[in-house]
Write an enzyme that holds these catalytic residues in place. Structure first.
Site, PDB file in Angstrom:
ATOM      1  N   CYS A   1       0.488  -4.445 -32.137  1.00 23.61           N
ATOM      2  CA  CYS A   1      -0.398  -5.072 -31.063  1.00 23.61           C
ATOM      3  C   CYS A   1      -0.416  -6.571 -30.975  1.00 23.61           C
ATOM      4  O   CYS A   1      -0.621  -7.111 -32.120  1.00 23.61           O
ATOM      5  CB  CYS A   1      -1.873  -4.611 -31.384  1.00 23.61           C
ATOM      6  SG  CYS A   1      -2.161  -2.956 -30.619  1.00 23.61           S
TER       7      CYS A   1
ATOM      8  N   CYS B   1       1.341 -12.588 -19.229  1.00 23.39           N
ATOM      9  CA  CYS B   1      -0.114 -12.415 -19.292  1.00 23.39           C
ATOM     10  C   CYS B   1      -0.972 -13.607 -18.978  1.00 23.39           C
ATOM     11  O   CYS B   1      -0.822 -14.586 -19.477  1.00 23.39           O
ATOM     12  CB  CYS B   1      -0.608 -11.589 -20.486  1.00 23.39           C
ATOM     13  SG  CYS B   1      -2.297 -10.968 -20.098  1.00 23.39           S
TER      14      CYS B   1
ATOM     15  N   GLU C   1       8.767  -5.782 -22.873  1.00 26.98           N
ATOM     16  CA  GLU C   1       9.150  -4.855 -23.999  1.00 26.98           C
ATOM     17  C   GLU C   1       8.270  -3.676 -24.023  1.00 26.98           C
ATOM     18  O   GLU C   1       7.015  -3.463 -23.473  1.00 26.98           O
ATOM     19  CB  GLU C   1       8.683  -5.562 -25.447  1.00 26.98           C
ATOM     20  CG  GLU C   1       9.412  -6.849 -25.555  1.00 26.98           C
ATOM     21  CD  GLU C   1       9.451  -7.439 -26.964  1.00 26.98           C
ATOM     22  OE1 GLU C   1      10.239  -7.875 -27.869  1.00 26.98           O
ATOM     23  OE2 GLU C   1       8.251  -7.815 -27.209  1.00 26.98           O
TER      24      GLU C   1
ATOM     25  N   CYS D   1      -5.590 -14.995 -24.197  1.00 26.84           N
ATOM     26  CA  CYS D   1      -6.484 -14.663 -25.314  1.00 26.84           C
ATOM     27  C   CYS D   1      -5.476 -15.484 -26.580  1.00 26.84           C
ATOM     28  O   CYS D   1      -4.313 -15.124 -26.654  1.00 26.84           O
ATOM     29  CB  CYS D   1      -6.477 -13.331 -25.685  1.00 26.84           C
ATOM     30  SG  CYS D   1      -7.141 -12.219 -24.449  1.00 26.84           S
TER      31      CYS D   1
ATOM     32  N   CYS E   1      -3.149 -13.619 -29.185  1.00 26.14           N
ATOM     33  CA  CYS E   1      -2.118 -12.690 -28.654  1.00 26.14           C
ATOM     34  C   CYS E   1      -0.950 -13.156 -28.304  1.00 26.14           C
ATOM     35  O   CYS E   1      -0.885 -14.318 -27.514  1.00 26.14           O
ATOM     36  CB  CYS E   1      -2.868 -12.005 -27.777  1.00 26.14           C
ATOM     37  SG  CYS E   1      -1.491 -10.816 -26.853  1.00 26.14           S
TER      38      CYS E   1
ATOM     39  N   CYS F   1       4.174   2.659 -25.887  1.00 23.57           N
ATOM     40  CA  CYS F   1       3.408   1.619 -25.590  1.00 23.57           C
ATOM     41  C   CYS F   1       4.286   0.900 -24.531  1.00 23.57           C
ATOM     42  O   CYS F   1       5.439   0.222 -24.872  1.00 23.57           O
ATOM     43  CB  CYS F   1       2.953   0.847 -26.764  1.00 23.57           C
ATOM     44  SG  CYS F   1       2.077  -0.628 -26.607  1.00 23.57           S
TER      45      CYS F   1
HETATM   46  N1  SAH Z   1      -4.478  -6.675 -22.045  1.00 28.30           N
HETATM   47  C1  SAH Z   1      -4.591  -5.612 -22.445  1.00 28.30           C
HETATM   48  C2  SAH Z   1      -3.535  -4.873 -23.226  1.00 28.30           C
HETATM   49  C3  SAH Z   1      -3.110  -5.920 -24.277  1.00 28.30           C
HETATM   50  S1  SAH Z   1      -2.710  -5.122 -25.890  1.00 28.30           S
HETATM   51  C4  SAH Z   1      -5.994  -5.709 -23.466  1.00 28.30           C
HETATM   52  O1  SAH Z   1      -6.433  -6.771 -23.744  1.00 28.30           O
HETATM   53  O2  SAH Z   1      -6.618  -4.813 -23.824  1.00 28.30           O
HETATM   54  C5  SAH Z   1      -3.706  -4.194 -26.830  1.00 28.30           C
HETATM   55  C6  SAH Z   1      -4.356  -4.575 -27.725  1.00 28.30           C
HETATM   56  O3  SAH Z   1      -3.879  -5.294 -28.808  1.00 28.30           O
HETATM   57  C7  SAH Z   1      -5.693  -5.626 -27.267  1.00 28.30           C
HETATM   58  O4  SAH Z   1      -6.969  -4.683 -27.607  1.00 28.30           O
HETATM   59  C8  SAH Z   1      -5.540  -6.779 -27.640  1.00 28.30           C
HETATM   60  O5  SAH Z   1      -6.674  -7.510 -27.826  1.00 28.30           O
HETATM   61  C9  SAH Z   1      -4.972  -6.401 -29.060  1.00 28.30           C
HETATM   62  N2  SAH Z   1      -4.200  -7.666 -29.668  1.00 28.30           N
HETATM   63  C10 SAH Z   1      -3.605  -8.780 -29.047  1.00 28.30           C
HETATM   64  N3  SAH Z   1      -3.279  -9.547 -29.949  1.00 28.30           N
HETATM   65  C11 SAH Z   1      -3.443  -9.085 -31.151  1.00 28.30           C
HETATM   66  C12 SAH Z   1      -3.025  -9.473 -32.506  1.00 28.30           C
HETATM   67  N4  SAH Z   1      -2.340 -10.584 -32.798  1.00 28.30           N
HETATM   68  N5  SAH Z   1      -3.305  -8.654 -33.452  1.00 28.30           N
HETATM   69  C13 SAH Z   1      -3.948  -7.485 -33.180  1.00 28.30           C
HETATM   70  N6  SAH Z   1      -4.447  -7.143 -31.874  1.00 28.30           N
HETATM   71  C14 SAH Z   1      -3.974  -7.875 -31.001  1.00 28.30           C
END
Ligand code: SAH
Length: 374
Positions: free
Chosen positions: A366, A131, A111, A135, A138, A124
């Site tokens: 995010c 991935c 996406e 985490c 996420c 974005c």
């Molecule tokens: N793998 C990279 C890019 C991922 S997305 C990274 O982790 O930085 C970008 C941001 O969104 C990251 O900071 C990630 O931790 C955050 N993120 C992931 N899930 C989220 C959620 N449910 N709510 C808010 N931010 C989130």
């Protein structure tokens, strides 16, 4: 300065689900000339083709009138194949936020999200289908990794946004992409080669690339320390964002599992080194989770940690209100707790902002990109 480059563990090698077709945007200018010559055409056609793609945003052979008609189809089918097919698109904010679900040639899904603000447009993009970082808060992390996205598949996400803007389909009149953030699906530094190739295509001046400013490009990482050092060495001063989410190892081990490999101290040190060497201010991403990481004492710990590297403006903190994902046991912080968290950081002199939640209604904010084909 030299850095030891430990080989990354196998977990970062994506399964080879399907090799995407080669595309002009996978190649640097020398590689393009070689590819064109291999097709029996003079090398200068590479630049003509690049002009059509990066400047005119076109892969339609009919409009390439500076190329002999016999060569057009051959060059386009060999070097400008269609890599992404739209499966579904959603809009919100009166059309100024648009999420697109793409199917790649082998069926893997990714996406991208376009966000238009007054004076800037941010794309974005996804750097991996799925991935491996897992985490738990996420959405992308829940399904594991399908495969790496190629440099051209990354560039195509941006070029699509550029086309939509050029055609005036986003409210606000015809426009251009000004910013690209690697905050879609995937861990960009676990797909280093493709991400760096894409960054070069995005920032190379036209017609070799899209000519975006490197400072408008943000690479966001969970904190793969050797790759952060490597990125600092590349001489492309992109903005680095570090997804910290906790200032202590006990909690970060849980929220960002790769912390067990590179801990808080190591990853913050690498972020500081990135800032020191590129003179680019690093962004610390911190998703605010109610009762989990939003306590006043953690704000103080974070502030002290960042300040311990000096106060020359090397860092700012970007708090992200947690976006709900299906089945998540976490929720966003209470606004009063969030305000107190901000106040304490600012009192220690750490610049702090709270990110907007653009795209939330269309599961495009995010951490919400999961690319389920429903
Ligand atoms: N793998 C990279 C890019 C991922 S997305 C990274 O982790 O930085 C970008 C941001 O969104 C990251 O900071 C990630 O931790 C955050 N993120 C992931 N899930 C989220 C959620 N449910 N709510 C808010 N931010 C989130």
């Amino acid at each position: 300065m030299a850095y030891a480059r430990a080989p990354l563990p196998l977990v970062f090698d994506a399964p080879r689900r399907g090799k995407p077709p080669l595309h002009l945007a996978d190649l640097d200018p020398a590689g393009r000339r070689a590819a064109v010559e291999e097709l029996g055409e003079p090398a200068f056609r590479a630049r003509q083709l690049a002009h059509h793609y990066f400047v005119r945003l076109s892969n339609d052979p009919a409009g390439m009138t500076d190329l002999p008609s016999a060569a057009r189809d051959r060059l386009v089918s060999a070097l400008l194949p269609q890599l992404l097919t739209p499966v579904r698109a959603a809009q919100t904010d009166k059309g100024s936020t648009r999420k697109t679900l793409w199917r790649m040639a082998d069926g893997a899904l990714i996406e991208s999200v376009l966000m238009r603000y007054p004076g800037r447009v941010t794309m974005c993009v996804s750097s991996q289908a799925g991935c491996a970082m897992a985490c738990p808060f996420c959405a992308t992390g829940q399904g594991g990794l399908q495969r790496n996205v190629s440099a051209a598949e990354i560039v195509e996400q941006v070029v699509d946004g550029a086309r939509v803007l050029a055609r005036g389909e986003v409210p606000g009149g015809p426009g251009r992409v000004s910013n690209v953030v690697f905050m879609g699906m995937g861990e960009p530094l676990a797909n280093y080669r493709s991400v760096l190739g894409a960054v070069r295509r995005l920032t190379d001046p036209a017609p070799d690339g899209l000519g975006l400013s490197a400072r408008g490009v943000t690479v966001s990482t969970v904190g793969l320390v050797p790759r952060m050092h490597q990125l600092a060495d590349e001489g492309v001063p992109v903005t680095l964002a570090l997804s910290l989410h906790a200032p202590d190892d006990e909690l970060r081990d849980e929220l960002v599992p790769v912390n067990t490999r590179w801990n808080v101290a190591e990853t913050v040190e690498a972020a500081w080194q990135y800032a020191a060497r590129t003179r680019r201010r690093v962004s610390i991403e911190y998703a605010m989770m109610r009762g989990v990481n939003d306590q006043a004492w953690r704000s103080d710990l974070l502030g002290d940690l960042l300040r311990s590297y000096g106060d020359w403006g090397w860092v700012h903190v970007n708090l992200i209100p947690l976006n709900p994902t299906p089945g998540s046991r976490w929720t966003a912080s209470d606004p009063a707790d969030e305000a107190e968290f901000v106040r304490r950081l600012q009192a220690k002199g750490v610049p702090t902002t709270v990110r907007d939640t653009r795209g939330r209604e269309i599961d495009g904010a995010c951490g919400q990109l999961a690319a389920c084909d429903k």
